[in-house]
Enzyme design. Structure first.
Site, PDB file in Angstrom:
ATOM      1  N   CYS A 103       9.947  -1.713   1.998  1.00 23.96           N
ATOM      2  CA  CYS A 103       8.938  -2.326   1.217  1.00 23.96           C
ATOM      3  C   CYS A 103       8.527  -2.047  -0.117  1.00 23.96           C
ATOM      4  O   CYS A 103       8.545  -0.891  -0.435  1.00 23.96           O
ATOM      5  CB  CYS A 103       7.658  -2.007   2.038  1.00 23.96           C
ATOM      6  SG  CYS A 103       6.030  -2.443   1.275  1.00 23.96           S
ATOM      7  N   GLU A 104       8.424  -3.079  -1.027  1.00 21.82           N
ATOM      8  CA  GLU A 104       8.537  -2.952  -2.349  1.00 21.82           C
ATOM      9  C   GLU A 104       7.044  -2.023  -2.729  1.00 21.82           C
ATOM     10  O   GLU A 104       6.949  -1.628  -4.135  1.00 21.82           O
ATOM     11  CB  GLU A 104       8.582  -3.927  -3.212  1.00 21.82           C
ATOM     12  CG  GLU A 104       7.513  -5.098  -3.109  1.00 21.82           C
ATOM     13  CD  GLU A 104       8.150  -6.404  -3.715  1.00 21.82           C
ATOM     14  OE1 GLU A 104       7.129  -7.104  -4.528  1.00 21.82           O
ATOM     15  OE2 GLU A 104       9.246  -6.668  -4.171  1.00 21.82           O
ATOM     16  N   HIS A 105       6.041  -2.159  -2.007  1.00 15.58           N
ATOM     17  CA  HIS A 105       4.804  -1.721  -2.156  1.00 15.58           C
ATOM     18  C   HIS A 105       4.836  -0.125  -2.166  1.00 15.58           C
ATOM     19  O   HIS A 105       4.091   0.622  -2.976  1.00 15.58           O
ATOM     20  CB  HIS A 105       3.594  -2.420  -1.526  1.00 15.58           C
ATOM     21  CG  HIS A 105       3.759  -3.856  -1.660  1.00 15.58           C
ATOM     22  ND1 HIS A 105       3.529  -4.710  -0.921  1.00 15.58           N
ATOM     23  CD2 HIS A 105       3.834  -4.612  -2.952  1.00 15.58           C
ATOM     24  CE1 HIS A 105       3.294  -6.140  -1.371  1.00 15.58           C
ATOM     25  NE2 HIS A 105       3.772  -5.801  -2.590  1.00 15.58           N
ATOM     26  N   HIS A 106       5.260   0.279  -1.235  1.00 18.42           N
ATOM     27  CA  HIS A 106       5.144   1.655  -0.988  1.00 18.42           C
ATOM     28  C   HIS A 106       6.608   2.330  -0.825  1.00 18.42           C
ATOM     29  O   HIS A 106       6.701   3.560  -0.505  1.00 18.42           O
ATOM     30  CB  HIS A 106       4.394   2.030   0.297  1.00 18.42           C
ATOM     31  CG  HIS A 106       3.145   1.607   0.257  1.00 18.42           C
ATOM     32  ND1 HIS A 106       2.765   0.464   0.761  1.00 18.42           N
ATOM     33  CD2 HIS A 106       1.872   1.925  -0.067  1.00 18.42           C
ATOM     34  CE1 HIS A 106       1.430  -0.019   0.712  1.00 18.42           C
ATOM     35  NE2 HIS A 106       0.897   1.006   0.106  1.00 18.42           N
ATOM     36  N   GLN A 144       8.385  -8.833   3.484  1.00 21.44           N
ATOM     37  CA  GLN A 144       9.050  -9.817   4.541  1.00 21.44           C
ATOM     38  C   GLN A 144       8.998 -11.292   4.229  1.00 21.44           C
ATOM     39  O   GLN A 144      10.011 -11.797   4.580  1.00 21.44           O
ATOM     40  CB  GLN A 144       8.406  -9.418   5.871  1.00 21.44           C
ATOM     41  CG  GLN A 144       9.178 -10.066   7.072  1.00 21.44           C
ATOM     42  CD  GLN A 144       8.369  -9.630   8.288  1.00 21.44           C
ATOM     43  OE1 GLN A 144       7.898  -8.365   8.372  1.00 21.44           O
ATOM     44  NE2 GLN A 144       8.394 -10.518   9.415  1.00 21.44           N
ATOM     45  N   HIS A 172       6.293  -2.358  10.071  1.00 19.70           N
ATOM     46  CA  HIS A 172       6.282  -2.027   8.764  1.00 19.70           C
ATOM     47  C   HIS A 172       5.595  -0.450   8.932  1.00 19.70           C
ATOM     48  O   HIS A 172       4.456  -0.276   9.369  1.00 19.70           O
ATOM     49  CB  HIS A 172       5.570  -2.657   7.971  1.00 19.70           C
ATOM     50  CG  HIS A 172       6.042  -4.202   7.573  1.00 19.70           C
ATOM     51  ND1 HIS A 172       6.403  -4.410   6.679  1.00 19.70           N
ATOM     52  CD2 HIS A 172       6.364  -5.325   8.502  1.00 19.70           C
ATOM     53  CE1 HIS A 172       6.844  -5.651   6.543  1.00 19.70           C
ATOM     54  NE2 HIS A 172       6.777  -6.207   7.811  1.00 19.70           N
ATOM     55  N   CYS A 174       4.520   1.007   6.180  1.00 20.01           N
ATOM     56  CA  CYS A 174       3.282   1.115   5.644  1.00 20.01           C
ATOM     57  C   CYS A 174       2.214   0.998   6.423  1.00 20.01           C
ATOM     58  O   CYS A 174       1.067   1.229   5.854  1.00 20.01           O
ATOM     59  CB  CYS A 174       3.553   0.375   4.176  1.00 20.01           C
ATOM     60  SG  CYS A 174       3.802  -1.274   4.698  1.00 20.01           S
TER      61      CYS A 174
END
Length: 214
Positions: A103-106, A144, A172, A174
């Site tokens: 995941c690019e956010h976390h 995703q 996920h 996250c």
């Protein structure tokens, strides 16, 4: 990182007790990334020089490069390398393809399965290339939703079939490890082109990916 890609990787194969370990990383960037992780461990309140952590920054540097090596692979070229003229025009389904991404956010993992179908229009592709395309896009920092569209678009634009269908189901970390902490939730995304936008064709695809051959 200037004009040099971190994903210009060299592959290292090592056999240990019959198990072949495959690693890919750019040796020029291992030290650079590792130095930052020394600071990160220190900022977290750890001692980066204790025995259990002394090699952790280097390991993380190598692992991150492997987990994002898809940036340096041309998915369309992978498909073109195994395209064949063929008059077959029925649905081709490859289901239960393992997906592992970040995941690019976390920068936490998400993982699950992809189910992909296409309807040939003059060309088919070697079946092993479909999972390879999934890996190319999954081995990047992702969401995703974008991953689903990138796989669809690559197959559609390269193979030019009558239609493409992609469904991805993932858990996920996250969501499971932090935030709402919902350990059993699954996220499903889908993307369709051409013939799969027809309700009957799409329903057949969904039936096939949920059916058991037992």
């Amino acid at each position: 990182m200037n004009n040099k890609k971190i994903s210009d990787l060299t592959e290292f194969n090592e056999e240990i007790d019959g198990y072949v370990k495959i690693d890919q990383y750019n040796v020029d960037y291992v030290d650079r990334i590792a130095r930052h992780y020394v600071d990160i461990l220190d900022a977290l309140g750890e001692n980066p020089h204790r025995e259990g952590l002394v090699k952790t920054p280097e390991r993380v540097a190598k692992a991150l490069q492997y987990l994002t090596h898809g940036y340096n692979v041309d998915a369309a070229e992978l498909l073109r390398s195994a395209m064949f003229e063929e008059e077959y025009s029925q649905m081709v389904v490859v289901k239960d393809i393992e997906v592992y991404s970040m995941c690019e956010h976390h920068m936490l993992p998400f993982f699950g399965k992809a189910h992909i179908a296409y309807i040939p229009d003059g060309h088919i592709v070697g079946l092993s290339k479909i999972p390879r395309v999934v890996d190319v896009f999954a081995r990047r920092l992702q969401v995703q939703e974008r991953l689903t569209n990138e796989i669809r678009d690559c197959i559609q634009e390269t193979l030019k079939p009558a239609g493409v269908a992609v469904v991805i189901e993932c858990k996920h970390m996250c969501m499971a490890m932090r935030g709402v902490q919902k350990q059993n939730s699954v996220t499903t995304t889908s993307a369709f082109t051409g013939s799969f936008q027809n309700d009957v064709t799409r329903s057949e695809f969904l039936r096939l990916i949920t059916a058991s051959l037992d």
